[in-house]
Design an enzyme around this catalytic site. Structure first.
Site, PDB file in Angstrom:
ATOM      1  CB  ALA A 135      -2.446  -3.295   0.607  1.00 63.53           C
ATOM      2  CB  ILE A 162      -6.436  -6.298  12.805  1.00 67.99           C
ATOM      3  CG1 ILE A 162      -6.085  -6.500  11.327  1.00 67.99           C
ATOM      4  CG2 ILE A 162      -7.939  -6.101  13.014  1.00 67.99           C
ATOM      5  CD1 ILE A 162      -6.208  -5.268  10.434  1.00 67.99           C
ATOM      6  CD  GLU A 248     -13.602   5.006  10.067  1.00 73.51           C
ATOM      7  OE1 GLU A 248     -14.446   4.242   9.616  1.00 73.51           O
ATOM      8  OE2 GLU A 248     -12.418   5.047   9.675  1.00 73.51           O
ATOM      9  NE  ARG A 249      -9.350   9.593   7.614  1.00 73.53           N
ATOM     10  CZ  ARG A 249      -9.300   9.186   6.368  1.00 73.53           C
ATOM     11  NH1 ARG A 249      -9.875   9.898   5.418  1.00 73.53           N
ATOM     12  NH2 ARG A 249      -8.676   8.083   6.043  1.00 73.53           N
ATOM     13  CD  GLU A 373       3.110  11.658   5.459  1.00 77.83           C
ATOM     14  OE1 GLU A 373       2.451  10.750   6.014  1.00 77.83           O
ATOM     15  OE2 GLU A 373       3.961  12.325   6.057  1.00 77.83           O
TER      16      GLU A 373
HETATM   17  C1  LIG Z   1      -1.243   0.614  16.220  1.00 78.96           C
HETATM   18  C2  LIG Z   1      -1.916   0.483  14.886  1.00 78.96           C
HETATM   19  C3  LIG Z   1      -3.253   0.124  14.835  1.00 78.96           C
HETATM   20  C4  LIG Z   1      -3.878  -0.067  13.610  1.00 78.96           C
HETATM   21  N1  LIG Z   1      -5.185  -0.497  13.578  1.00 78.96           N
HETATM   22  C5  LIG Z   1      -5.722  -0.865  12.382  1.00 78.96           C
HETATM   23  C6  LIG Z   1      -7.005  -1.522  12.323  1.00 78.96           C
HETATM   24  O1  LIG Z   1      -7.673  -1.725  13.346  1.00 78.96           O
HETATM   25  N2  LIG Z   1      -7.460  -1.917  11.113  1.00 78.96           N
HETATM   26  C7  LIG Z   1      -6.752  -1.723   9.956  1.00 78.96           C
HETATM   27  O2  LIG Z   1      -7.226  -2.120   8.910  1.00 78.96           O
HETATM   28  N3  LIG Z   1      -5.551  -1.092   9.976  1.00 78.96           N
HETATM   29  C8  LIG Z   1      -5.016  -0.673  11.157  1.00 78.96           C
HETATM   30  N4  LIG Z   1      -3.790  -0.063  11.192  1.00 78.96           N
HETATM   31  C9  LIG Z   1      -3.069   0.158   9.943  1.00 78.96           C
HETATM   32  C10 LIG Z   1      -2.959   1.619   9.529  1.00 78.96           C
HETATM   33  O3  LIG Z   1      -4.199   2.110   9.114  1.00 78.96           O
HETATM   34  C11 LIG Z   1      -1.878   1.681   8.443  1.00 78.96           C
HETATM   35  O4  LIG Z   1      -0.640   1.447   9.101  1.00 78.96           O
HETATM   36  C12 LIG Z   1      -1.865   3.000   7.711  1.00 78.96           C
HETATM   37  O5  LIG Z   1      -3.001   3.112   6.883  1.00 78.96           O
HETATM   38  C13 LIG Z   1      -0.607   3.153   6.828  1.00 78.96           C
HETATM   39  O6  LIG Z   1      -0.427   2.036   6.009  1.00 78.96           O
HETATM   40  P1  LIG Z   1       0.982   1.296   5.954  1.00 78.96           P
HETATM   41  O7  LIG Z   1       1.385   1.007   7.363  1.00 78.96           O
HETATM   42  O8  LIG Z   1       0.878   0.164   5.015  1.00 78.96           O
HETATM   43  O9  LIG Z   1       1.994   2.362   5.401  1.00 78.96           O
HETATM   44  P2  LIG Z   1       2.160   2.759   3.850  1.00 78.96           P
HETATM   45  O10 LIG Z   1       0.826   2.912   3.239  1.00 78.96           O
HETATM   46  O11 LIG Z   1       3.122   1.824   3.221  1.00 78.96           O
HETATM   47  O12 LIG Z   1       2.831   4.195   3.978  1.00 78.96           O
HETATM   48  C14 LIG Z   1       4.248   4.409   4.015  1.00 78.96           C
HETATM   49  C15 LIG Z   1       4.499   5.891   3.968  1.00 78.96           C
HETATM   50  O13 LIG Z   1       3.996   6.405   2.728  1.00 78.96           O
HETATM   51  C16 LIG Z   1       3.243   7.573   3.006  1.00 78.96           C
HETATM   52  N5  LIG Z   1       2.208   7.822   2.004  1.00 78.96           N
HETATM   53  C17 LIG Z   1       1.048   7.156   1.833  1.00 78.96           C
HETATM   54  N6  LIG Z   1       0.331   7.710   0.848  1.00 78.96           N
HETATM   55  C18 LIG Z   1       1.050   8.756   0.390  1.00 78.96           C
HETATM   56  C19 LIG Z   1       0.836   9.753  -0.607  1.00 78.96           C
HETATM   57  N7  LIG Z   1      -0.268   9.758  -1.342  1.00 78.96           N
HETATM   58  N8  LIG Z   1       1.790  10.671  -0.802  1.00 78.96           N
HETATM   59  C20 LIG Z   1       2.933  10.655  -0.066  1.00 78.96           C
HETATM   60  N9  LIG Z   1       3.198   9.757   0.889  1.00 78.96           N
HETATM   61  C21 LIG Z   1       2.260   8.828   1.116  1.00 78.96           C
HETATM   62  C22 LIG Z   1       2.626   7.279   4.363  1.00 78.96           C
HETATM   63  O14 LIG Z   1       2.133   8.439   4.966  1.00 78.96           O
HETATM   64  C23 LIG Z   1       3.799   6.675   5.081  1.00 78.96           C
HETATM   65  O15 LIG Z   1       4.608   7.713   5.561  1.00 78.96           O
HETATM   66  C24 LIG Z   1      -3.164   0.171  12.406  1.00 78.96           C
HETATM   67  C25 LIG Z   1      -1.818   0.570  12.464  1.00 78.96           C
HETATM   68  C26 LIG Z   1      -1.197   0.717  13.673  1.00 78.96           C
HETATM   69  C27 LIG Z   1       0.257   1.112  13.695  1.00 78.96           C
END
Ligand SMILES: Cc1cc2nc3c(=O)[nH]c(=O)nc-3n(C[C@H](O)[C@H](O)[C@H](O)COP(=O)(O)OP(=O)(O)OC[C@H]3O[C@@H](n4cnc5c(N)ncnc54)[C@H](O)[C@@H]3O)c2cc1C
Length: 394
Positions: A135, A162, A248-249, A373
């Protein structure tokens, strides 16, 4: 100033003085150690404490909690200066611009009095733990649970990716207080890293930002008292997260633009020096046009980001406009680092060159903090809402 081509009107002489101090700090305390941190996969605690002493952590925290009570532009100065030189190791912005504001807004007095002074001094490092292996964008799918007991809550589950995960002392952890796929199913908890049952997993190997620790976290019957439910009411997690999203953004947009400007500055210096075919690289029209294109994008970005900074300071920045800024600047950063790397030729592919690191680091900006996205979904949702058009955004 990062870029001399466009005067910036936002900053006061106090901001400029602070910027000089921050630059000196980075030159003395960050850059000489960054290669070592890259190797080790984490920065030293010492740099956090020194940054705290230099006023670079959580500048906006009110004086009653040990902060400077400064305006957000002081935070912007820190983020820009770190980004400009590619100092991606210290996870200051997650700590200062994401975690501290949650505590400030939703924490109770005891929590704020205990943690905020330590956040400001760098004696405690914080992180946000939302994402799980199954997730990320769709947080409602998370499976970490928080079961209520007489003594408080018991957390079980796993987080991944994280930031500050290896070095952090306290985390805002999202967990389900209701086993449903619903907006009100999630709550935030303050979890201290020395709580029994809390363990850190691997420091994950990444393609860039190698000095910044990115970790798995595990929760095995982690007991926290009732007071550690952030805000004191179950099911508020999503709403609390939404509250911080504009800041944040915008923070990511500020940083992405400054990183792009830093890479551009290095590239201009390189092409002015590089010789080939009895000419300077700058003598080729292709080089001139590429630089002109990048410069134009940076100017557009600067106009947008500075305008939105004004809106934020005036309390008017909407979540969808901040999403648009994140979307555009991070996509632009991707284009910029690619164009700049090409101008370095093979040297651009070598890790010892900052442009190579900038290229690798840029890639995550379109994913973390809400992917491109997800930003597009937010923007289009707001458009349709304004036009009163129904569409499926599930
Ligand atoms: C270096 C790094 C640091 C991070 N730091 C933190 C942190 O400190 N705390 C934390 O909680 N998280 C952190 N994250 C996690 C980050 O927020 C998530 O990786 C991000 O939200 C995407 O989630 P996911 O990796 O599960 O990809 P997924 O949600 O599985 O996404 C897979 C693909 O689906 C696409 N997608 C998603 N929604 C849609 C939509 N509605 N329509 C079409 N396509 C869509 C995405 O854009 C992506 O291309 C970090 C990630 C990285 C790589």
């Amino acid at each position: 100033m990062i870029q001399d081509t466009m005067p910036r009107r936002l900053f006061s002489p106090e901001h400029d003085m602070f910027r000089d101090q921050v630059r000196r700090f980075i030159d003395a305390e960050v850059l000489p150690y960054h290669d070592q941190w890259d190797e080790e996969g984490v920065v030293s605690r010492e740099v956090w404490e020194k940054a705290g002493a230099a006023g670079m952590l959580c500048p906006t925290v009110p004086e009653e909690y040990g902060g400077a009570g400064a305006d957000y532009l002081f935070s912007v100065v820190v983020m820009e200066e770190m980004a400009r030189v590619g100092a991606s190791g210290p996870g200051f912005s997650i700590h200062s611009e994401m975690a501290a504001p949650y505590l400030e807004r939703f924490g109770n007095e005891d929590q704020k009095s205990l943690w905020l002074p330590k956040f400001v001094s760098g004696h405690a490092i914080s992180g946000i733990a939302l994402t799980e292996p199954g997730a990320g964008s769709d947080l409602r799918r998370m499976s970490t649970s928080a079961r209520k007991t007489n003594a408080g809550y018991v957390l079980n589950g796993q987080k991944v990716f994280i930031s500050n995960g290896q070095i952090g002392d306290v985390f805002f952890v999202a967990a389900k207080t209701k086993d449903e796929y619903a907006t009100d199913s999630m709550s935030l908890f303050l979890v201290e890293a020395d709580t029994p049952g809390f363990t850190r997993g691997k420091n994950l190997k990444k393609i860039g930002a190698k000095a910044q620790d990115t970790s798995e976290l595990f929760f095995d019957n982690v007991e926290v008292p009732h007071e550690n439910l952030v805000g004191g009411e179950e099911g508020q997690g999503f709403f609390q997260l939404i509250h911080g999203l504009a800041r944040e953004r915008l923070t990511i947009a500020v940083s992405s633009l400054a990183k792009s400007e830093g890479v551009f500055r290095d590239t201009v210096a390189y092409v002015a020096d590089r010789e080939l075919f009895h000419k300077k690289l700058t003598d080729f029209q292709n080089t001139q046009f590429k630089l002109a294109e990048v410069h134009t994008e940076l100017t557009v970005g600067r106009c947008m980001v500075d305008r939105l900074l004004e809106e934020y300071v005036e309390g008017e920045l909407s979540a969808e406009t901040a999403a648009a800024a994140k979307l555009w600047t991070t996509e632009m950063q991707g284009r910029t680092v690619d164009t700049c790397l090409q101008l370095f030729g093979g040297w651009g592919y070598m890790w010892e060159y900052p442009v190579a690191r900038a290229y690798a680091e840029a890639r995550v900006e379109r994913i973390a903090g809400g992917s491109s996205e997800v930003m597009k979904s937010i923007i289009s949702k707001s458009l349709f809402k304004k036009m009163d058009i129904r569409a499926d955004f599930s």
